[in-house]
Design a protein around this motif. Sequence first.
Motif, PDB file in Angstrom:
ATOM      1  N   PHE A 202       0.847  -1.191   0.000  1.00  0.00           N
ATOM      2  CA  PHE A 202       0.000   0.000   0.000  1.00  0.00           C
ATOM      3  C   PHE A 202       0.881   1.239   0.000  1.00  0.00           C
ATOM      4  O   PHE A 202       2.087   1.164   0.188  1.00  0.00           O
ATOM      5  N   ASP A 203       0.249   2.377  -0.203  1.00  0.00           N
ATOM      6  CA  ASP A 203       1.002   3.630  -0.292  1.00  0.00           C
ATOM      7  C   ASP A 203       1.328   4.151   1.111  1.00  0.00           C
ATOM      8  O   ASP A 203       0.814   5.188   1.550  1.00  0.00           O
ATOM      9  N   PHE A 204       2.193   3.408   1.834  1.00  0.00           N
ATOM     10  CA  PHE A 204       2.549   3.781   3.205  1.00  0.00           C
ATOM     11  C   PHE A 204       3.749   4.731   3.215  1.00  0.00           C
ATOM     12  O   PHE A 204       4.757   4.481   2.558  1.00  0.00           O
ATOM     13  N   LYS A 205       3.600   5.812   3.973  1.00  0.00           N
ATOM     14  CA  LYS A 205       4.699   6.764   4.166  1.00  0.00           C
ATOM     15  C   LYS A 205       4.833   7.035   5.653  1.00  0.00           C
ATOM     16  O   LYS A 205       3.835   7.273   6.335  1.00  0.00           O
ATOM     17  N   LEU A 206       6.055   7.024   6.155  1.00  0.00           N
ATOM     18  CA  LEU A 206       6.266   7.280   7.581  1.00  0.00           C
ATOM     19  C   LEU A 206       5.944   8.748   7.899  1.00  0.00           C
ATOM     20  O   LEU A 206       5.063   9.032   8.686  1.00  0.00           O
ATOM     21  N   GLU A 207       6.652   9.663   7.313  1.00  0.00           N
ATOM     22  CA  GLU A 207       6.389  11.117   7.376  1.00  0.00           C
ATOM     23  C   GLU A 207       5.737  11.562   8.689  1.00  0.00           C
ATOM     24  O   GLU A 207       4.585  12.029   8.714  1.00  0.00           O
TER      25      GLU A 207
END
Length: 310
Positions: A202-207
Motif C-alpha cells: 500500500f502507499d505507506f509513508k512514515l512522514e
Amino acid sequence: MNKKNSLGHLYAFITVLIWGTTFISTKVLLTGFEPVEILFFRFVIGFLALIVVLPHPLKITDKKQEITFILAGICGVSLYYLAENIALTYTLASNVGVIISIAPFFTAILSHLVLKGEEKLRMNFFIGFLVAMAGICLISFNGAKLQINPMGDLLAVLAALLWACYSVLTKKISGYGYNTIQTTRRIFLYGIIFMIPALFFFDFKLELGRFANPVYLFNILFLGFCASALCFVTWNFAVKILGAVKTSIYIYMVPVVTVITSVLVLHEKITGLAMLGTLLILIGLILSETKLSFKKTTSDIPVNPETPET
C-alpha cells in the motif's frame, strides 16, 4: 445479575461507546493519511501505551498458547482491519456497516463448535440477531437503494468472520490466567508484526512531520490510546467475564452510537428510519441478552399448589 457480570457489561458498553465515535477521527485523518497508515500508527501507539501502563513482560512457555496469541494478533488486528479498509474501497460504507454487524452470528457458531459447550446457542440470540440486523439495515441504508458489490461485500463478510475468530481466541486466552493488559499487548505485537508486510503493498509513508498538525495529532492519539489500547483491554475483559457471544452482541450498538455522535458532533439530522432502526437494535440487544424460557420446568411449579409463593 451479579456484580462481576455487571462489570463485564460495563466494559463492553464503554468499548462500543468509544468505537462508535472513532469514525470522526478516522474521517479527519483520511484527509492527510492513507487508511493503512492510520491503522499502523494507532496500533503502534496502543502497543507503546500498554508497555507504559504495565512494563512487565509476559512470559509464555507453552508453544500452543503462543500460537493462540499469534492467531489472535493476525485475526483481530492485521487481517480484520485490512479486510475492512480494503472492503471500503470496493463497496459502500453502508454495506460494510451492515455486513460487519453479522460478526455476533459467526461468533456464536464458532464458539459453539470450538469452545465445546462453553457458549450455548439459545433461540433468543437468533431472534435478537434478526431484530437487531433489521434495525442496522434501516440505519445504514436509510432509504437508499441497496447496491451489491461482490468483491467489497465478500471482504466485509471475511472481516466479520475474522472478528468472530478473534473473539473466540481471546476467550481461550482469558482461560490461561494471564493479566489482560499483558495479553492484549502481546496480541498487538503480533498484529503489528504481521501488518508490516502489507505496508509494502500500500502507499505507506512514515512522514511523522504530519503530526505537527495538532488536529492530526489529537485524533491519532485518540485512536491509539482510547480506541486501541483502552478498548481492546476493556473488550478482552468483557470477553473474559461474559464470554465471546454475549460480548459480541454489543457490536449491534456501534451504529446507534455513530448516529447519536453524528447528531451531536457533526449536527447531522436524524431521520425517522434511523430512530426506528435504533429502537429495533436496542430491542434486539435486550432479546439477545435475555434468557427466554419456552418450557415450564418442575422448578416453576410450587411444592404445595394451595400455598401461593411469596
